[in-house]
Design an enzyme around this catalytic site. Structure first.
Site, PDB file in Angstrom:
ATOM      1  N   GLY A  88      22.547 -10.100 -25.246  1.00 21.41           N
ATOM      2  CA  GLY A  88      21.624 -10.760 -24.650  1.00 21.41           C
ATOM      3  C   GLY A  88      21.984 -11.425 -23.275  1.00 21.41           C
ATOM      4  N   GLY A  90      22.780 -13.746 -21.312  1.00 23.03           N
ATOM      5  CA  GLY A  90      23.660 -15.361 -21.290  1.00 23.03           C
ATOM      6  C   GLY A  90      23.702 -15.928 -20.115  1.00 23.03           C
ATOM      7  N   ASP A 123      28.399 -20.916 -19.916  1.00 25.16           N
ATOM      8  CA  ASP A 123      27.725 -21.741 -19.174  1.00 25.16           C
ATOM      9  C   ASP A 123      26.453 -21.204 -18.316  1.00 25.16           C
ATOM     10  OD1 ASP A 123      28.757 -20.380 -17.153  1.00 25.16           O
ATOM     11  OD2 ASP A 123      29.949 -22.014 -16.067  1.00 25.16           O
ATOM     12  N   ARG A 174      18.900  -9.847  -8.207  1.00 27.17           N
ATOM     13  CA  ARG A 174      19.181  -8.279  -8.355  1.00 27.17           C
ATOM     14  C   ARG A 174      17.899  -7.507  -8.839  1.00 27.17           C
ATOM     15  NH1 ARG A 174      23.712  -6.565 -13.014  1.00 27.17           N
ATOM     16  NH2 ARG A 174      22.159  -7.019 -14.791  1.00 27.17           N
ATOM     17  N   ASP A 246      26.513  -2.109 -23.663  1.00 26.61           N
ATOM     18  CA  ASP A 246      25.438  -3.129 -23.312  1.00 26.61           C
ATOM     19  C   ASP A 246      25.396  -3.252 -21.702  1.00 26.61           C
ATOM     20  OD1 ASP A 246      28.037  -4.168 -24.051  1.00 26.61           O
ATOM     21  OD2 ASP A 246      27.365  -5.829 -22.785  1.00 26.61           O
ATOM     22  N   ASN A 247      26.249  -2.302 -21.103  1.00 19.29           N
ATOM     23  CA  ASN A 247      26.526  -2.237 -19.599  1.00 19.29           C
ATOM     24  C   ASN A 247      26.029  -0.640 -19.199  1.00 19.29           C
ATOM     25  OD1 ASN A 247      27.093  -4.915 -19.551  1.00 19.29           O
ATOM     26  ND2 ASN A 247      29.243  -4.348 -19.532  1.00 19.29           N
ATOM     27  N   ASP A 256      25.682  -3.645 -13.878  1.00 15.75           N
ATOM     28  CA  ASP A 256      26.948  -4.490 -14.332  1.00 15.75           C
ATOM     29  C   ASP A 256      27.985  -4.361 -13.870  1.00 15.75           C
ATOM     30  OD1 ASP A 256      24.620  -6.090 -15.687  1.00 15.75           O
ATOM     31  OD2 ASP A 256      25.793  -5.845 -17.620  1.00 15.75           O
TER      32      ASP A 256
HETATM   33  P1  AMP Z   1      29.208  -8.502 -19.169  1.00 15.44           P
HETATM   34  O1  AMP Z   1      30.150  -9.288 -18.536  1.00 15.44           O
HETATM   35  O2  AMP Z   1      28.154  -7.898 -18.475  1.00 15.44           O
HETATM   36  O3  AMP Z   1      29.772  -7.543 -20.270  1.00 15.44           O
HETATM   37  O4  AMP Z   1      28.740  -9.576 -20.390  1.00 15.44           O
HETATM   38  C1  AMP Z   1      28.653  -9.807 -21.673  1.00 15.44           C
HETATM   39  C2  AMP Z   1      27.827 -10.879 -22.449  1.00 15.44           C
HETATM   40  O5  AMP Z   1      28.531 -11.916 -22.206  1.00 15.44           O
HETATM   41  C3  AMP Z   1      26.360 -10.848 -22.014  1.00 15.44           C
HETATM   42  O6  AMP Z   1      25.870 -10.973 -22.976  1.00 15.44           O
HETATM   43  C4  AMP Z   1      26.412 -11.911 -21.007  1.00 15.44           C
HETATM   44  O7  AMP Z   1      25.175 -12.470 -20.940  1.00 15.44           O
HETATM   45  C5  AMP Z   1      27.385 -12.882 -21.643  1.00 15.44           C
HETATM   46  N1  AMP Z   1      27.955 -13.433 -20.393  1.00 15.44           N
HETATM   47  C6  AMP Z   1      28.761 -13.516 -19.608  1.00 15.44           C
HETATM   48  N2  AMP Z   1      29.100 -14.467 -18.685  1.00 15.44           N
HETATM   49  C7  AMP Z   1      28.559 -15.430 -19.263  1.00 15.44           C
HETATM   50  C8  AMP Z   1      28.243 -16.764 -18.760  1.00 15.44           C
HETATM   51  N3  AMP Z   1      29.054 -17.489 -17.975  1.00 15.44           N
HETATM   52  N4  AMP Z   1      27.487 -17.477 -19.558  1.00 15.44           N
HETATM   53  C9  AMP Z   1      27.014 -16.953 -20.702  1.00 15.44           C
HETATM   54  N5  AMP Z   1      26.686 -15.791 -21.183  1.00 15.44           N
HETATM   55  C10 AMP Z   1      27.747 -15.058 -20.465  1.00 15.44           C
HETATM   56 MG    MG Z   2      26.660  -6.708 -19.176  1.00 22.41          MG
END
Ligand code: AMP
Ligand code: MG
Length: 478
Positions: A88, A90, A123, A174, A246-247, A256
């Site tokens: 989700g 985050g 965070d 974005r 998810d990407n 992403d």
């Molecule tokens: P991604 O880097 O797009 O593959 O992110 C994978 C997952 O980690 C996703 O659910 C993001 O929302 C979550 N995520 C990445 N960085 C953060 C962050 N700084 N704080 C909270 N969630 C994060």
């Molecule tokens: Mg992602």
């Protein structure tokens, strides 16, 4: 001047279990990095209004624009092959969907907008590095003609983000055709929520593939879009770096931008991502990974296809597999067309594949610069990119014979081979300067990347990294 957005938030009208209602978390002191004026205008937004203090406050998440319906979207995903049932948004909040004057509908998302129910231990914030990286690379991809999410604006937060060091915080605004991912389907599939899958599929069909009659058609459309997308990446030497399910966007846009990078010296096994220790997402693996990801999407759609076709599960799995196999056909044809255009050939014959592959093999043997070799074909400078030019010359004799007598070959090559790409060392240079408070390198690089095919011969951004300048490792966007 208060920015006005023509919001119509169709995703936020879907059932509550599709998302969490979540406003962005305000930041200490918003400051403007950039507004993408051309994109803003295309979306019916006033770029000047976005750059006012009121606009910047909205882009930072401090003030909600009229008509916004902020949510964090739920999704799951396979990360490096391991399934995570809940990921989700985050660190991102979807403000809503803008309906542009040309009736195009785009999501407006703030990335780095604070914690959400999906943040787990994160965070919810972003530092300026990944924001600048995504801004530069996504806009470069758009200028290169690759389907992609876009950067509407970037702002600083006036807050410190803690990673390995204390870093300046930032938010990226974005846009995307949508943020629906393969992982969005997986979120509901793992919960056995076939009603939600059906609702999501109908939403996706209406939004992205209106010609699709049902789930099997939808699957075909996504397979074709991804096959074309990945072929385009390959033809530019682009490595996404973290092709988790998810990407991967259902719309067929690149999404992403984390540890993504363009190849300098060519080798098919190239990997940049610091966390991709087994090379799962290496350059040459990208088509295979796309197929793997699409197989996950197929399995989410099986119950719906079953109902559509009135056939037992086993038969449906066979049918879905056949449809998945169309990826390779579409990909190979698209790859051949793109790579052939790069060497000046309009209507490639099957034999041309060998000509292209021989060049790539010789480039790989000497790690010749991908962008400079291909651009050099039209500019007469390709041989100089090889430490042993004989390897090139031997190939070039056959190549010249193949394109001889086609007066359009040179223009074709110039249109297919960019003179500049967002090279890693230039992106890193722009990030380092931005961290130190100097946005000039970011703006200069961004301006150049807006016209990548049409550059003066002495454009400094054409240069490959010198020894010592080369960046071999890139990091996730967190
Ligand atoms: P991604 O880097 O797009 O593959 O992110 C994978 C997952 O980690 C996703 O659910 C993001 O929302 C979550 N995520 C990445 N960085 C953060 C962050 N700084 N704080 C909270 N969630 C994060
Ligand atoms: Mg992602």
């Amino acid at each position: 001047m208060i920015p006005v957005f023509a919001f119509d938030n169709s995703y936020a009208r879907l059932p509550e279990r599709f998302f969490a209602r979540q406003p962005p978390d305000p930041v200490a002191a918003p400051g403007l990095i950039a507004v993408n004026s051309a994109l803003a205008r295309a979306l019916g937004l006033d770029p000047q209004a976005l750059a006012t203090p009121e606009g910047v406050a909205m882009l930072a998440g401090n003030h909600l624009p009229e008509g916004a319906d902020p949510i964090a979207q739920a999704y799951a995903g396979h990360q490096f092959g391991g399934f995570v049932p809940q990921l989700g948004d985050g660190r991102a909040v979807l403000l809503g969907e803008i309906v542009a004057p040309d009736c195009r509908r785009v999501d407006l998302q703030l990335k780095g907008a604070g914690q959400t129910p999906f943040s787990r231990r994160g965070d919810g914030r972003a530092w300026i590095g990944p924001v600048i990286r995504e801004y530069l690379v996504s806009e470069a991809m758009a200028a290169l003609g690759v389907p992609t999410t876009r950067a509407l604006a970037a702002v600083t937060t006036g807050e410190t983000v803690w990673r390995e060091a204390a870093l300046p915080g930032a938010v990226l605004a974005r846009t995307a055709a949508s943020h629906i991912r393969v992982g969005t389907f997986q979120f509901f599939a793992v919960r056995g929520d076939t009603d939600a899958i059906e609702t999501l599929a109908r939403h996706v069909i209406a939004r992205h593939y209106p010609e699709a009659g049902g789930a099997l058609d939808l699957f075909d459309a996504v397979v074709a879009a991804q096959a074309r997308l990945v072929a385009h990446w390959m033809a530019l030497g682009f490595i996404h770096g973290v092709m988790n399910t998810d990407n991967m966007a259902i719309s067929g846009e690149t999404i992403d931008y984390g540890p993504c990078a363009f190849i300098d010296g060519y080798h098919p096994d190239t990997v940049f991502s610091s966390i991709d220790s087994h090379g799962r997402y290496a350059y040459s693996n990208q088509p295979r990974v796309a197929i793997w990801n699409l197989a996950q999407l197929a399995s989410c759609l099986v119950p719906m296809i079953e109902a559509e076709l009135g056939q037992p599960t086993e038969a449906v799995i066979g049918i879905a597999t056949d449809h998945l196999n169309r990826f390779s056909e579409i990909y190979e044809a698209e790859w051949l067309a793109r790579m052939a255009a790069k060497i000046g050939i309009a209507d490639p014959k099957p034999e041309d594949r060998a000509l292209i592959e021989t060049l790539l093999t010789r480039m790989a043997g000497q790690r010749a610069d991908f962008t400079r070799v291909f651009r050099g074909l039209a500019e007469g400078t390709a041989a100089a990119e090889f430490t042993e030019p004989e390897a090139y010359e031997g190939w070039a004799a056959d190549w010249r014979a193949r394109i001889a007598g086609d007066p359009a070959a040179e223009a074709r090559m110039r249109a297919a081979n960019p003179a500049i790409i967002p090279r890693n060392h230039r992106v890193e240079e722009a990030i380092a300067a931005a961290v130190a408070g100097d946005l000039a390198p970011f703006h200069a690089l961004h301006a150049a990347l807006a016209s990548p095919f049409d550059r003066p011969a002495d454009d400094p951004y054409r240069a490959a990294p010198r020894p010592g300048e080369e960046v071999r490792r890139t990091f996730c966007g967190t």
